[in-house]
Write a protein that holds these residues in place. Sequence first.
Motif, short mmCIF file in Angstrom:
data_model
loop_
_atom_site.label_atom_id
_atom_site.label_comp_id
_atom_site.label_asym_id
_atom_site.label_seq_id
_atom_site.Cartn_x
_atom_site.Cartn_y
_atom_site.Cartn_z
N ALA A 6 0.84 -1.21 0.00
CA ALA A 6 0.00 0.00 0.00
C ALA A 6 0.87 1.25 0.00
O ALA A 6 0.60 2.21 -0.74
CB ALA A 6 -0.93 -0.01 1.21
N ASP A 7 1.92 1.24 0.81
CA ASP A 7 2.83 2.40 0.86
C ASP A 7 3.46 2.67 -0.50
O ASP A 7 3.66 3.82 -0.88
CB ASP A 7 3.94 2.17 1.89
N GLN A 8 3.77 1.62 -1.22
CA GLN A 8 4.41 1.76 -2.53
C GLN A 8 3.50 2.50 -3.52
O GLN A 8 3.98 3.27 -4.35
CB GLN A 8 4.73 0.36 -3.08
N HIS A 9 2.21 2.28 -3.43
CA HIS A 9 1.28 2.85 -4.41
C HIS A 9 0.54 4.10 -3.93
O HIS A 9 -0.17 4.73 -4.72
CB HIS A 9 0.29 1.77 -4.86
N THR A 10 0.74 4.48 -2.68
CA THR A 10 0.07 5.67 -2.14
C THR A 10 0.45 6.95 -2.88
O THR A 10 -0.43 7.74 -3.22
CB THR A 10 0.32 5.80 -0.63
N PRO A 11 1.73 7.20 -3.17
CA PRO A 11 2.07 8.46 -3.85
C PRO A 11 1.38 8.61 -5.21
O PRO A 11 0.87 9.69 -5.54
CB PRO A 11 3.59 8.39 -4.00
N ALA A 12 1.33 7.55 -6.00
CA ALA A 12 0.68 7.64 -7.32
C ALA A 12 -0.82 7.86 -7.16
O ALA A 12 -1.42 8.63 -7.92
CB ALA A 12 0.96 6.38 -8.13
N PHE A 13 -1.42 7.19 -6.19
CA PHE A 13 -2.85 7.37 -5.93
C PHE A 13 -3.15 8.81 -5.54
O PHE A 13 -4.05 9.44 -6.08
CB PHE A 13 -3.31 6.40 -4.83
N GLU A 14 -2.36 9.32 -4.59
CA GLU A 14 -2.58 10.69 -4.14
C GLU A 14 -2.38 11.70 -5.26
O GLU A 14 -3.15 12.66 -5.39
CB GLU A 14 -1.66 11.01 -2.96
N ALA A 15 -1.38 11.48 -6.09
CA ALA A 15 -1.12 12.40 -7.20
C ALA A 15 -2.28 12.38 -8.20
O ALA A 15 -2.71 13.43 -8.70
CB ALA A 15 0.18 12.04 -7.90
N ALA A 16 -2.79 11.19 -8.50
CA ALA A 16 -3.90 11.08 -9.45
C ALA A 16 -5.16 11.75 -8.90
O ALA A 16 -5.86 12.47 -9.63
CB ALA A 16 -4.17 9.61 -9.78
N MET A 17 -5.44 11.54 -7.63
CA MET A 17 -6.63 12.15 -7.03
C MET A 17 -6.46 13.66 -6.91
O MET A 17 -7.41 14.42 -7.10
CB MET A 17 -6.94 11.51 -5.68
N GLU A 18 -5.25 14.09 -6.61
CA GLU A 18 -4.98 15.53 -6.54
C GLU A 18 -5.19 16.18 -7.91
O GLU A 18 -5.75 17.28 -8.00
CB GLU A 18 -3.55 15.76 -6.05
N ALA A 19 -4.75 15.52 -8.96
CA ALA A 19 -4.94 16.05 -10.31
C ALA A 19 -6.43 16.16 -10.64
O ALA A 19 -6.87 17.15 -11.24
CB ALA A 19 -4.23 15.17 -11.33
N LEU A 20 -7.20 15.17 -10.23
CA LEU A 20 -8.65 15.23 -10.47
C LEU A 20 -9.27 16.37 -9.67
O LEU A 20 -10.15 17.09 -10.16
CB LEU A 20 -9.31 13.91 -10.11
N GLY A 21 -8.82 16.55 -8.43
CA GLY A 21 -9.32 17.66 -7.61
C GLY A 21 -8.98 19.01 -8.22
O GLY A 21 -9.81 19.92 -8.23
N ALA A 22 -7.78 19.13 -8.75
CA ALA A 22 -7.38 20.39 -9.40
C ALA A 22 -8.24 20.65 -10.63
O ALA A 22 -8.62 21.79 -10.90
CB ALA A 22 -5.90 20.33 -9.78
N GLU A 23 -8.56 19.59 -11.34
CA GLU A 23 -9.43 19.74 -12.51
C GLU A 23 -10.81 20.26 -12.11
O GLU A 23 -11.37 21.12 -12.78
CB GLU A 23 -9.56 18.40 -13.23
N VAL A 24 -11.32 19.76 -11.00
CA VAL A 24 -12.62 20.22 -10.51
C VAL A 24 -12.54 21.70 -10.13
O VAL A 24 -13.41 22.50 -10.49
CB VAL A 24 -13.09 19.38 -9.30
N MET A 25 -11.48 22.06 -9.42
CA MET A 25 -11.35 23.44 -8.95
C MET A 25 -11.11 24.43 -10.10
O MET A 25 -11.54 25.57 -10.03
CB MET A 25 -10.20 23.54 -7.94
N ASN A 26 -10.44 23.96 -11.14
CA ASN A 26 -10.13 24.84 -12.27
C ASN A 26 -11.20 24.83 -13.35
O ASN A 26 -11.07 25.53 -14.35
CB ASN A 26 -8.77 24.48 -12.86
#
Length: 120
Positions: free
Chosen positions: A99-119
């Motif tokens: 889980a630790d190995q894949h957390t950074p990629a998951f967080e980055a992908a969700m952050e990108a989606l959040g930024a898309e919503v905000m923008n």
Amino acid sequence: MDTSELARLTADLRGAQARVGPRAQLVVRKTAKDIQRSARTKAPVDTGRLKGSITTSDLRTVGQAGTLAAEVGPTVEYGIYVELGTSRMAAQPYLGPAADQHTPAFEAAMEALGAEVMNG
């Protein structure tokens, strides 16, 4: 903020959910499968039963009823003891590190989606 602004915000958020929701579901599904694959690779093997028992929850249900969740873990009853250890056996973590190995990629992908919503 007057009520017309709140109504506009509500409409914008609903539209964003329709645009981004399916992609967020894909991120959750992909991450669950990635964690499963890594946990199977990291699991200690004696008989192979633990490794073979590492599964995901039914990923077809991700996104239903407003949920964005998936579960990954072993179905054998002793999986937790291997992961965490006991008073007589050292821990041999496999699921946490996966889980630790894949957390950074998951967080980055969700952050990108959040930024898309905000923008917009």
